[in-house]
Design an enzyme around this catalytic site. Structure first.
Site, PDB file in Angstrom:
ATOM      1  N   ASP A 288       5.706 -13.308 -40.751  1.00  0.00           N
ATOM      2  CA  ASP A 288       6.150 -13.487 -39.458  1.00  0.00           C
ATOM      3  C   ASP A 288       5.412 -14.512 -38.585  1.00  0.00           C
ATOM      4  O   ASP A 288       4.093 -15.042 -39.062  1.00  0.00           O
ATOM      5  CB  ASP A 288       5.602 -11.806 -38.888  1.00  0.00           C
ATOM      6  CG  ASP A 288       6.449 -11.739 -37.587  1.00  0.00           C
ATOM      7  OD1 ASP A 288       7.269 -12.414 -37.295  1.00  0.00           O
ATOM      8  OD2 ASP A 288       6.082 -10.929 -36.781  1.00  0.00           O
TER       9      ASP A 288
ATOM     10  N   HIS B  70      11.138 -22.280 -39.102  1.00  0.00           N
ATOM     11  CA  HIS B  70      11.464 -21.768 -40.378  1.00  0.00           C
ATOM     12  C   HIS B  70      11.343 -22.649 -41.652  1.00  0.00           C
ATOM     13  O   HIS B  70      10.925 -22.481 -42.874  1.00  0.00           O
ATOM     14  CB  HIS B  70      12.932 -21.106 -40.423  1.00  0.00           C
ATOM     15  CG  HIS B  70      13.057 -20.129 -39.484  1.00  0.00           C
ATOM     16  ND1 HIS B  70      12.341 -19.025 -39.578  1.00  0.00           N
ATOM     17  CD2 HIS B  70      13.916 -19.857 -38.497  1.00  0.00           C
ATOM     18  CE1 HIS B  70      12.620 -18.097 -38.442  1.00  0.00           C
ATOM     19  NE2 HIS B  70      13.468 -18.761 -37.837  1.00  0.00           N
TER      20      HIS B  70
ATOM     21  N   LEU C 119       4.402 -15.205 -63.121  1.00  0.00           N
ATOM     22  CA  LEU C 119       4.617 -14.705 -61.868  1.00  0.00           C
ATOM     23  C   LEU C 119       6.029 -13.924 -61.576  1.00  0.00           C
ATOM     24  O   LEU C 119       6.953 -14.969 -61.803  1.00  0.00           O
ATOM     25  CB  LEU C 119       3.954 -15.685 -60.783  1.00  0.00           C
ATOM     26  CG  LEU C 119       4.368 -15.309 -59.344  1.00  0.00           C
ATOM     27  CD1 LEU C 119       3.273 -14.060 -58.697  1.00  0.00           C
ATOM     28  CD2 LEU C 119       4.278 -16.475 -58.378  1.00  0.00           C
TER      29      LEU C 119
HETATM   30  C1  FPP Z   1       9.711 -14.230 -39.105  1.00  0.00           C
HETATM   31  O1  FPP Z   1       9.384 -15.182 -38.388  1.00  0.00           O
HETATM   32  C2  FPP Z   1      10.391 -15.036 -40.302  1.00  0.00           C
HETATM   33  C3  FPP Z   1      11.584 -14.995 -40.738  1.00  0.00           C
HETATM   34  C4  FPP Z   1      12.611 -13.926 -40.321  1.00  0.00           C
HETATM   35  C5  FPP Z   1      12.118 -15.956 -42.105  1.00  0.00           C
HETATM   36  C6  FPP Z   1      11.273 -15.891 -43.049  1.00  0.00           C
HETATM   37  C7  FPP Z   1      11.813 -17.102 -43.691  1.00  0.00           C
HETATM   38  C8  FPP Z   1      11.028 -18.190 -44.250  1.00  0.00           C
HETATM   39  C9  FPP Z   1       9.600 -18.135 -44.051  1.00  0.00           C
HETATM   40  C10 FPP Z   1      11.696 -19.341 -44.992  1.00  0.00           C
HETATM   41  C11 FPP Z   1      12.329 -19.128 -46.207  1.00  0.00           C
HETATM   42  C12 FPP Z   1      11.693 -18.117 -47.230  1.00  0.00           C
HETATM   43  C13 FPP Z   1      12.186 -18.405 -48.699  1.00  0.00           C
HETATM   44  C14 FPP Z   1      11.487 -17.300 -49.626  1.00  0.00           C
HETATM   45  C15 FPP Z   1      12.766 -19.701 -49.051  1.00  0.00           C
HETATM   46  P1  FPP Z   1       9.763 -15.095 -36.834  1.00  0.00           P
HETATM   47  O2  FPP Z   1      10.992 -15.791 -36.664  1.00  0.00           O
HETATM   48  O3  FPP Z   1      10.288 -13.602 -36.650  1.00  0.00           O
HETATM   49  O4  FPP Z   1       8.954 -15.662 -35.793  1.00  0.00           O
HETATM   50  P2  FPP Z   1       8.330 -15.214 -34.330  1.00  0.00           P
HETATM   51  O5  FPP Z   1       7.949 -13.677 -34.677  1.00  0.00           O
HETATM   52  O6  FPP Z   1       7.186 -16.061 -34.025  1.00  0.00           O
HETATM   53  O7  FPP Z   1       9.861 -15.091 -33.578  1.00  0.00           O
END
Ligand code: FPP
Length: 250
Positions: free
Chosen positions: A22, A39, A133
């Protein structure tokens, strides 16, 4: 880069780590950049975390990439994430497999575009000669969904005579959940400062240790992972027993 404290004995390391990644959006907003930038940077933290787990001989890593609730985000952000997943699969899978990483996607993939589903299927078919892994990417995943899909399969098993309804117990439900064949979940990590589970691995969390960090996901690195591992190594996992019982088994 920090190297994990050699005093942490191998048996004090978790065998299965799950992470709610997150904070990508806030990380980008703090830099006056679009959320999509966060992201993109998040993918780099994924790579660093996979490498760190390989170096630390952690056999299972499960990452929450896209929850069943994330479809509620603005359309362009969902689009960005889908594109990122496709590109990450295209770019990373061969190298992951060459390094002994077996990739699996968990979740309801029927909602994804055929091109993405196809990539997921192909990535899963590429198994390393020797798995170091198991990397599980939770995509359109929800913990409740996992319990529901397990229930459905058990009901089907009962209907076609493969399962006797009277024998259904925790071990049978467990055997039908998404990660049943892998080591049980030991350590749950959530970055980004929120202290909640957000419908991640609900069934598997029953006896996991929880570790929360204010670090925003793009800043997560081997040192942050090591802090979590060191804290985990200090915990006494009692599984319902008393500390006295653990120290002096009958
Ligand atoms: C949460 O941060 C993150 C996500 C919903 C997406 C996670 C995706 C990645 C880390 C990239 C791709 C992953 C792989 C496995 C290739 P948020 O957007 O909720 O952040 P915020 O809480 O600050 O708004």
């Amino acid at each position: 880069m920090s190297i994990i404290d050699p005093a942490i004995a191998v048996q004090r390391l978790p065998r299965h780590v799950a992470i709610v990644m997150d904070g990508n959006g806030r990380w980008a907003e703090a830099r006056h950049r679009p959320r999509s930038f966060g992201h993109h940077e998040g993918v780099k933290a994924v790579r660093a975390t996979v490498e760190a787990c390989l170096r630390r001989h952690i056999p299972v890593l499960t990452l929450f990439a896209f929850s069943s609730e994330n479809w509620k985000r603005p359309e362009d952000e969902v689009g960005t994430l889908m594109e990122l997943f496709m590109k990450a699969i295209d770019r990373e899978v061969d190298e992951l497999v060459a390094n002994g990483v077996a990739v699996r996607f968990i979740g309801d993939r029927s909602a994804f575009a055929p091109a993405l589903r196809d990539r997921m299927d192909r990535a899963e078919r590429k198994q390393p000669a020797q798995t170091r892994l198991s990397l599980n990417v939770a995509a359109n995943y929800g913990g409740r969904w996992d319990i529901v899909q397990a229930t459905r399969r058990i009901v089907q098993g009962i209907a076609n005579g493969d399962i006797d309804a009277d024998t259904v117990d925790e071990s049978i439900v467990d055997a039908h959940t998404s990660l049943a064949d892998l080591a049980p979940l030991d350590l749950f990590i959530r970055t980004g400062g929120e202290h909640r589970v957000s419908n991640f691995l609900l069934w598997q969390l029953a006896y996991a240790e929880l570790w929360f960090s204010d670090v925003l996901w793009p800043d997560f690195d081997a040192a942050t992972l090591d802090a979590a591992l060191a804290d985990y190594a200090r915990r006494e996992r009692r599984f319902g027993r008393t500390g006295q019982q653990l120290r002096h088994p009958a």
